[in-house]
Design a protein around this motif. Structure first.
Motif, PDB file in Angstrom:
ATOM      1  N   ALA A  57     -10.750   5.977   5.615  1.00 10.98           N
ATOM      2  CA  ALA A  57     -11.923   6.632   6.018  1.00 10.98           C
ATOM      3  C   ALA A  57     -12.754   6.333   4.555  1.00 10.98           C
ATOM      4  O   ALA A  57     -13.536   7.235   4.064  1.00 10.98           O
ATOM      5  N   ASN A  58     -12.775   5.139   4.011  1.00  9.88           N
ATOM      6  CA  ASN A  58     -13.403   4.603   2.760  1.00  9.88           C
ATOM      7  C   ASN A  58     -13.347   5.675   1.570  1.00  9.88           C
ATOM      8  O   ASN A  58     -14.217   5.843   0.874  1.00  9.88           O
ATOM      9  N   ARG A  59     -12.249   6.371   1.726  1.00  6.29           N
ATOM     10  CA  ARG A  59     -11.964   7.357   0.331  1.00  6.29           C
ATOM     11  C   ARG A  59     -13.131   8.435   0.156  1.00  6.29           C
ATOM     12  O   ARG A  59     -13.398   8.459  -1.137  1.00  6.29           O
ATOM     13  N   ARG A  60     -13.638   8.853   1.421  1.00 10.53           N
ATOM     14  CA  ARG A  60     -14.781   9.781   0.897  1.00 10.53           C
ATOM     15  C   ARG A  60     -14.644  11.123   1.985  1.00 10.53           C
ATOM     16  O   ARG A  60     -15.799  11.734   2.064  1.00 10.53           O
ATOM     17  N   LEU A  93      -2.650   3.010  -3.000  1.00  7.82           N
ATOM     18  CA  LEU A  93      -2.132   2.525  -1.811  1.00  7.82           C
ATOM     19  C   LEU A  93      -3.014   3.032  -0.504  1.00  7.82           C
ATOM     20  O   LEU A  93      -3.640   3.944  -0.355  1.00  7.82           O
ATOM     21  N   THR A  94      -2.764   1.886   0.606  1.00  3.25           N
ATOM     22  CA  THR A  94      -3.304   2.105   1.634  1.00  3.25           C
ATOM     23  C   THR A  94      -2.173   2.904   2.704  1.00  3.25           C
ATOM     24  O   THR A  94      -2.525   3.808   3.422  1.00  3.25           O
ATOM     25  N   LYS A 118      -4.144  11.229   6.089  1.00  2.60           N
ATOM     26  CA  LYS A 118      -5.557  11.870   5.714  1.00  2.60           C
ATOM     27  C   LYS A 118      -5.672  12.351   4.228  1.00  2.60           C
ATOM     28  O   LYS A 118      -6.875  12.379   3.765  1.00  2.60           O
ATOM     29  N   ASN A 119      -4.520  12.863   3.570  1.00  2.32           N
ATOM     30  CA  ASN A 119      -4.748  13.158   2.231  1.00  2.32           C
ATOM     31  C   ASN A 119      -4.924  12.058   1.204  1.00  2.32           C
ATOM     32  O   ASN A 119      -5.661  12.276   0.381  1.00  2.32           O
ATOM     33  N   LEU A 120      -4.722  10.928   1.788  1.00  2.00           N
ATOM     34  CA  LEU A 120      -5.207   9.431   0.878  1.00  2.00           C
ATOM     35  C   LEU A 120      -6.553   9.405   1.098  1.00  2.00           C
ATOM     36  O   LEU A 120      -6.937   8.408   0.474  1.00  2.00           O
ATOM     37  N   THR A 121      -7.290  10.066   1.847  1.00  7.59           N
ATOM     38  CA  THR A 121      -8.643   9.583   2.123  1.00  7.59           C
ATOM     39  C   THR A 121      -9.761  10.425   1.399  1.00  7.59           C
ATOM     40  O   THR A 121     -10.942  10.413   1.426  1.00  7.59           O
TER      41      THR A 121
END
Length: 498
Positions: free
Chosen positions: A32-35, A96-97, A254-257
């Motif tokens: 999610a582009n980390r946003r 990490l992805t 989702k938490n990594l987004t």
């Protein structure tokens, strides 16, 4: 009416998908582009963590174990703090992805792909079982009367999940999960309101009646043999969250987004606290339904899973509750299936194929995972046995133990090798000199396969000799055996190299 509600809900999901997922791409699909706003992820994760099976099963738990499940939920809170302040910093530090990249950095390619493989196997199977049970309920109460075959129902439901997630992936799910959580909470609250009205209670009277009921018992301190003992439930709750959330790509993606580590930690801790009141709502509903059955002189079902559907899916509480029950089931089941398909696609492309930038591969894998889910659902339908499905659930629960062992051993190796060459570095150097060797990649698989088999044997022996049946603590034993197996393999590999 039910069909209209389901179709309207799906149209809303498709609208959100179209608005959010316009600018796709693998980074949007995977991260999610980390946003993502942390508060939205936190709210959506409540629904994502509660499947359609949970929606049906938790109210029925009070029939056999009262409200003792809350003890496990209290352990969940501690588990979420462990994930937030131990695992999330590791994942964010490495950018990490997928979380299994941590195994690659610490233990090498073999452990990395073993962990990813165990995740794909267990997640695909468990998600297919959960979605099958949802489709079976929908088939029984809606589509059988219309003469629609189950294969059409299953294929259509999976296709709809694929349709609204195919472009935006995890970027879309952050938004749709928020809607699905809202629908689930509204549905259960309105069903509780309807049941209290049928009982002739106000909300405060209903709360007092639930508290006074014998099935409202929460804590079990005295019986150490019982699987409902507080410390067994509490400690198991901690490990369940650490393993089935912190070491599960589906739950962690989702938490990594979130934009930053601190945002991700706020998200994790917030929805960790939410599980106690949410599950208390479900269990209170179960107690109220038992009261209603006694008031009407209706015999309770033999299985707890049938308690809520007995009233909510058959029209026993009116058409409105049937619609609310269906909406809650659709919201929780879709939230489970869409995130699982996205996580499976991410893991397969990034970890197994190791091609995170290949959009064409990602689209093909996403379709392939959806088709595999349909095939598994048809297989479960052909089996047509609750005992077989329970056996599959039990089998899948064994596969999370090796993940626990792999990550604990990776953390142990990391702590011991600070400032030294890691195992991953040594493997890379040896591969450059000697060429790729299959043996080191297969070695971690041995303890990961052996540990679940040993756990099964120990559990059977324990029941026969001492009458003790392992509960959730079997997960800890499984992880411990995997850890020691990896340690022995590592020692043997080092001895052979020297």
């Amino acid at each position: 009416m039910v069909l209209i509600v389901v179709l309207a809900y799906l149209c809303l999901l498709l609208l959100i998908s179209r608005l959010v997922g316009k600018k796709g791409g693998n980074d949007a699909f995977f991260r999610a582009n980390r946003r993502s706003p942390w508060w939205m992820v936190a709210f959506g994760m409540i629904g994502a963590s509660i499947s359609g099976v949970t929606f049906v099963s938790v109210p029925g738990m009070v029939m056999g174990m009262d409200m003792t499940y809350i003890q496990t939920c209290l352990g969940f809170i501690v588990g979420y703090f462990v994930v937030a302040f131990v695992l999330l910093p590791l994942y964010y530090k490495m950018n990490l992805t997928t979380i299994y990249g941590y195994l690659r950095e610490r233990l090498g390619l073999g452990a990395y792909q073993t962990g990813a493989g165990f995740f794909v196997l267990s997640k695909l199977t468990s998600t297919a079982v959960k979605f099958y049970l949802f489709c079976a309920i929908l088939q029984r109460f809606v589509f059988d009367e219309m003469g629609v075959p189950f294969m059409v129902t299953a294929s259509a439901m999976v296709a709809l999940v694929w349709l609204y997630t195919r472009r935006g992936g995890i970027k879309t799910l952050v938004w749709t999960d928020t809607l699905q959580t809202l629908c689930m909470l509204v549905a259960v609250c309105l069903i509780i309101y309807k049941v209290t009205d049928e009982l002739g209670f106000g909300l405060m009277d209903a709360a007092k009646a639930v508290a006074a009921d014998s099935h409202s018992r929460i804590f079990v301190w005295d019986d150490w043999v019982s699987t409902q003992n507080f410390w067994k439930q509490f400690v198991s709750g901690v490990f369940i969250v650490v393993v089935m959330t912190g070491l599960d790509q589906d739950m962690m993606q989702k938490n990594l987004t979130c934009r930053t580590l601190r945002d991700a930690q706020k998200d994790m801790c917030t929805y960790g606290f939410a599980f106690v009141p949410v599950n208390l709502l479900f269990l209170s509903l179960g107690v109220l339904l038992m009261m209603l059955a006694a008031q009407r002189g209706v015999a309770l079902p033999t299985k707890g899973d049938e308690l809520l559907p007995m009233f909510a899916a058959t029209g026993g509480l009116g058409e409105t509750v049937v619609v609310l029950f269906t909406l809650g089931m659709v919201a929780t089941s879709f939230s489970t299936a869409d995130s699982a398909l996205t996580a499976l696609t991410t893991c397969f492309c990034v970890d197994i194929c190791r091609k995170p930038a290949d959009e064409r591969l990602r689209r093909r894998v996403f379709v392939g995972m959806a088709v595999l889910m349909i095939i598994l659902m048809m297989l479960f339908r052909w089996m047509a046995s609750g005992s077989v499905i329970n056996a599959i659930y039990t089998l899948v629960s064994y596969t999370y133990g090796p993940l626990l062992g792999l990550f604990v051993y990776a953390y142990y190796k990391s702590a011991r090798s600070k400032g030294k060459e890691t195992r991953d570095d040594s493997i890379d150097k040896r591969d450059k000199k000697q060429g790729f060797s299959l043996t080191p990649c297969l070695l971690p698989l041995i303890p990961c396969l052996a540990a679940p088999l040993l756990c099964f044997g120990i559990n059977q022996l324990s029941q026969q000799m001492w009458g003790y049946r392992f509960g959730y603590e079997l997960l800890m034993l499984n992880g411990l055996l995997t850890f020691f197996g990896l340690w022995l393999v590592d020692k043997a590999t080092v001895a052979a190299d020297s």
